[in-house]
Scaffold this motif. Sequence first.
Motif, PDB file in Angstrom:
ATOM      1  N   GLY A  55       0.816  -1.216   0.000  1.00 41.83           N
ATOM      2  CA  GLY A  55       0.000   0.000   0.000  1.00 41.83           C
ATOM      3  C   GLY A  55       0.842   1.255   0.000  1.00 41.83           C
ATOM      4  O   GLY A  55       1.986   1.257  -0.455  1.00 41.83           O
ATOM      5  N   ASN A  56       0.258   2.319   0.529  1.00 41.45           N
ATOM      6  CA  ASN A  56       0.915   3.617   0.598  1.00 41.45           C
ATOM      7  C   ASN A  56       1.131   4.024   2.050  1.00 41.45           C
ATOM      8  O   ASN A  56       0.739   3.316   2.971  1.00 41.45           O
ATOM      9  N   MET A  57       1.768   5.168   2.218  1.00 42.43           N
ATOM     10  CA  MET A  57       1.963   5.729   3.550  1.00 42.43           C
ATOM     11  C   MET A  57       1.453   7.155   3.559  1.00 42.43           C
ATOM     12  O   MET A  57       1.531   7.864   2.550  1.00 42.43           O
ATOM     13  N   ILE A  58       0.921   7.578   4.702  1.00 38.30           N
ATOM     14  CA  ILE A  58       0.487   8.964   4.861  1.00 38.30           C
ATOM     15  C   ILE A  58       1.692   9.813   5.276  1.00 38.30           C
ATOM     16  O   ILE A  58       2.417   9.472   6.220  1.00 38.30           O
ATOM     17  N   LEU A  59       1.905  10.903   4.564  1.00 38.98           N
ATOM     18  CA  LEU A  59       3.081  11.731   4.797  1.00 38.98           C
ATOM     19  C   LEU A  59       3.143  12.244   6.235  1.00 38.98           C
ATOM     20  O   LEU A  59       4.230  12.379   6.805  1.00 38.98           O
ATOM     21  N   ASP A  60       1.985  12.518   6.824  1.00 39.30           N
ATOM     22  CA  ASP A  60       1.958  12.995   8.210  1.00 39.30           C
ATOM     23  C   ASP A  60       2.546  11.977   9.185  1.00 39.30           C
ATOM     24  O   ASP A  60       2.996  12.341  10.277  1.00 39.30           O
ATOM     25  N   SER A  61       2.504  10.688   8.820  1.00 41.30           N
ATOM     26  CA  SER A  61       3.101   9.663   9.664  1.00 41.30           C
ATOM     27  C   SER A  61       4.583   9.486   9.370  1.00 41.30           C
ATOM     28  O   SER A  61       5.343   9.033  10.228  1.00 41.30           O
ATOM     29  N   VAL A  62       4.992   9.814   8.154  1.00 40.66           N
ATOM     30  CA  VAL A  62       6.398   9.688   7.771  1.00 40.66           C
ATOM     31  C   VAL A  62       7.245  10.755   8.471  1.00 40.66           C
ATOM     32  O   VAL A  62       8.335  10.469   8.985  1.00 40.66           O
ATOM     33  N   ILE A  63       6.733  11.975   8.512  1.00 44.24           N
ATOM     34  CA  ILE A  63       7.532  13.110   8.984  1.00 44.24           C
ATOM     35  C   ILE A  63       8.041  12.946  10.415  1.00 44.24           C
ATOM     36  O   ILE A  63       9.245  13.139  10.663  1.00 44.24           O
ATOM     37  N   PRO A  64       7.188  12.585  11.416  1.00 45.16           N
ATOM     38  CA  PRO A  64       7.733  12.491  12.780  1.00 45.16           C
ATOM     39  C   PRO A  64       8.764  11.382  12.947  1.00 45.16           C
ATOM     40  O   PRO A  64       9.720  11.542  13.715  1.00 45.16           O
ATOM     41  N   ILE A  65       8.594  10.270  12.210  1.00 44.27           N
ATOM     42  CA  ILE A  65       9.582   9.193  12.321  1.00 44.27           C
ATOM     43  C   ILE A  65      10.893   9.625  11.683  1.00 44.27           C
ATOM     44  O   ILE A  65      11.980   9.383  12.229  1.00 44.27           O
ATOM     45  N   THR A  66      10.803  10.275  10.523  1.00 41.75           N
ATOM     46  CA  THR A  66      12.010  10.782   9.856  1.00 41.75           C
ATOM     47  C   THR A  66      12.768  11.751  10.765  1.00 41.75           C
ATOM     48  O   THR A  66      13.988  11.652  10.925  1.00 41.75           O
ATOM     49  N   LEU A  67      12.035  12.681  11.367  1.00 47.32           N
ATOM     50  CA  LEU A  67      12.665  13.653  12.261  1.00 47.32           C
ATOM     51  C   LEU A  67      13.294  12.972  13.472  1.00 47.32           C
ATOM     52  O   LEU A  67      14.375  13.365  13.926  1.00 47.32           O
ATOM     53  N   SER A  68      12.624  11.941  13.994  1.00 46.08           N
ATOM     54  CA  SER A  68      13.154  11.235  15.155  1.00 46.08           C
ATOM     55  C   SER A  68      14.485  10.562  14.833  1.00 46.08           C
ATOM     56  O   SER A  68      15.467  10.701  15.570  1.00 46.08           O
ATOM     57  N   TYR A  69      14.531   9.829  13.710  1.00 43.78           N
ATOM     58  CA  TYR A  69      15.777   9.153  13.327  1.00 43.78           C
ATOM     59  C   TYR A  69      16.879  10.168  13.001  1.00 43.78           C
ATOM     60  O   TYR A  69      18.035   9.991  13.397  1.00 43.78           O
ATOM     61  N   PHE A  70      16.516  11.228  12.268  1.00 45.64           N
ATOM     62  CA  PHE A  70      17.527  12.213  11.854  1.00 45.64           C
ATOM     63  C   PHE A  70      18.088  12.965  13.055  1.00 45.64           C
ATOM     64  O   PHE A  70      19.311  13.052  13.239  1.00 45.64           O
ATOM     65  N   THR A  71      17.197  13.527  13.878  1.00 54.45           N
ATOM     66  CA  THR A  71      17.679  14.291  15.033  1.00 54.45           C
ATOM     67  C   THR A  71      18.372  13.376  16.036  1.00 54.45           C
ATOM     68  O   THR A  71      19.351  13.777  16.675  1.00 54.45           O
ATOM     69  N   GLY A  72      17.873  12.140  16.174  1.00 56.56           N
ATOM     70  CA  GLY A  72      18.526  11.192  17.071  1.00 56.56           C
ATOM     71  C   GLY A  72      19.950  10.902  16.634  1.00 56.56           C
ATOM     72  O   GLY A  72      20.878  10.860  17.459  1.00 56.56           O
ATOM     73  N   THR A  73      20.145  10.709  15.325  1.00 60.09           N
ATOM     74  CA  THR A  73      21.480  10.446  14.795  1.00 60.09           C
ATOM     75  C   THR A  73      22.402  11.640  14.999  1.00 60.09           C
ATOM     76  O   THR A  73      23.534  11.501  15.492  1.00 60.09           O
ATOM     77  N   VAL A  74      21.921  12.824  14.623  1.00 63.00           N
ATOM     78  CA  VAL A  74      22.737  14.036  14.766  1.00 63.00           C
ATOM     79  C   VAL A  74      23.100  14.273  16.237  1.00 63.00           C
ATOM     80  O   VAL A  74      24.264  14.552  16.566  1.00 63.00           O
ATOM     81  N   CYS A  75      22.116  14.147  17.116  1.00 64.29           N
ATOM     82  CA  CYS A  75      22.357  14.457  18.532  1.00 64.29           C
ATOM     83  C   CYS A  75      23.229  13.408  19.207  1.00 64.29           C
ATOM     84  O   CYS A  75      24.027  13.738  20.090  1.00 64.29           O
ATOM     85  N   MET A  76      23.098  12.142  18.809  1.00 60.14           N
ATOM     86  CA  MET A  76      23.978  11.118  19.382  1.00 60.14           C
ATOM     87  C   MET A  76      25.432  11.413  19.042  1.00 60.14           C
ATOM     88  O   MET A  76      26.324  11.331  19.899  1.00 60.14           O
ATOM     89  N   ILE A  77      25.680  11.748  17.773  1.00 61.73           N
ATOM     90  CA  ILE A  77      27.047  12.035  17.350  1.00 61.73           C
ATOM     91  C   ILE A  77      27.552  13.330  17.990  1.00 61.73           C
ATOM     92  O   ILE A  77      28.700  13.406  18.460  1.00 61.73           O
ATOM     93  N   TYR A  78      26.695  14.355  18.040  1.00 64.67           N
ATOM     94  CA  TYR A  78      27.105  15.632  18.628  1.00 64.67           C
ATOM     95  C   TYR A  78      27.365  15.486  20.126  1.00 64.67           C
ATOM     96  O   TYR A  78      28.360  16.029  20.653  1.00 64.67           O
ATOM     97  N   ALA A  79      26.491  14.749  20.822  1.00 62.55           N
ATOM     98  CA  ALA A  79      26.707  14.519  22.256  1.00 62.55           C
ATOM     99  C   ALA A  79      28.015  13.781  22.487  1.00 62.55           C
ATOM    100  O   ALA A  79      28.728  14.043  23.465  1.00 62.55           O
ATOM    101  N   GLN A  80      28.342  12.859  21.573  1.00 63.75           N
ATOM    102  CA  GLN A  80      29.609  12.131  21.685  1.00 63.75           C
ATOM    103  C   GLN A  80      30.788  13.069  21.462  1.00 63.75           C
ATOM    104  O   GLN A  80      31.788  13.020  22.196  1.00 63.75           O
ATOM    105  N   TYR A  81      30.652  13.921  20.483  1.00 63.34           N
ATOM    106  CA  TYR A  81      31.696  14.910  20.200  1.00 63.34           C
ATOM    107  C   TYR A  81      31.963  15.788  21.426  1.00 63.34           C
ATOM    108  O   TYR A  81      33.116  16.108  21.733  1.00 63.34           O
ATOM    109  N   LEU A  82      30.919  16.155  22.149  1.00 59.42           N
ATOM    110  CA  LEU A  82      31.063  17.045  23.309  1.00 59.42           C
ATOM    111  C   LEU A  82      31.761  16.358  24.489  1.00 59.42           C
ATOM    112  O   LEU A  82      32.175  17.035  25.432  1.00 59.42           O
TER     113      LEU A  82
END
Length: 265
Positions: free
Chosen positions: A118-145
């Motif tokens: 089937g398909n996916m609703i974009l409104d459901s895609v966005i929060p998961i995308t943001l969670s993975y992206f910000t989680g990745t960036v913040c994990m690496i940045y927190a490690q850098y600090l």
Amino acid sequence: MSILSGFLYPPPPSAIITAMTAISSGALVYFGLSEAWGKHLQYSKFWNAGSGPSGEQIRVSSRVGMLLLYTPALAAAAVAFAVPAVVADDRCRLLALALALHFFKRDFEVLFIHQYSGNMILDSVIPITLSYFTGTVCMIYAQYLTQGMPGPKLDLKVAGEVFFLVGITGNFYHHYLLSKLREKGDKTYKIPKGGLFGLVICPHYLFEIIIFIGFCLISQTLYSFLFALGTLWYLMGRSYATRRWYLSKFENFPKQVKALIPYVF
């Protein structure tokens, strides 16, 4: 906190990481509770399980939607290797590599392993995308600090590597089993079999949790620890909803099969 200080770096003096720790953890807890209560992010078998009309919402193909979930996080992890301070630090480099491998595997599965119905609703895609992206960036940045800070009393990098490898292997294997449930063009759902599916209905979620525990042990930062806990909570809610869905759709669903943790939950 005294117990945690034995295996975590001190929290960095960063308002950004402090805020993102609270936001990320809170969002994952909220979505986990929402899944358990029946308010689902609308994708996969829960497409019609969520409340509210979806006719006027923007839809994308499942393949495109899944790529949108993982590719920004993969790009973030890959870009980290262009930062000299990340490459020079053992933990930063290892964490970025593990994150890149995880999301590369997910994109590979999207392109070559998964079957779609089937398909996916974009409104459901966005929060998961943001969670993975910000989680990745913040994990690496927190490690850098953490560079220049005294390290934890227990060095768990090797344990983290083991957890990560076990998790990514088990997750891939059970995704492969799921992909073989249906022939090409078949859109009917079946009860999964093989691997740990005889014990839990969501072993792929169990191994994803193990992956995030691996990230936590490699990193040993408060952010990665709380993100792993949030991921555990969300996938507990998701697996609970998945088991409930199978019970409602299949009269012959084996009642002894748990949601996520063999013999327990």
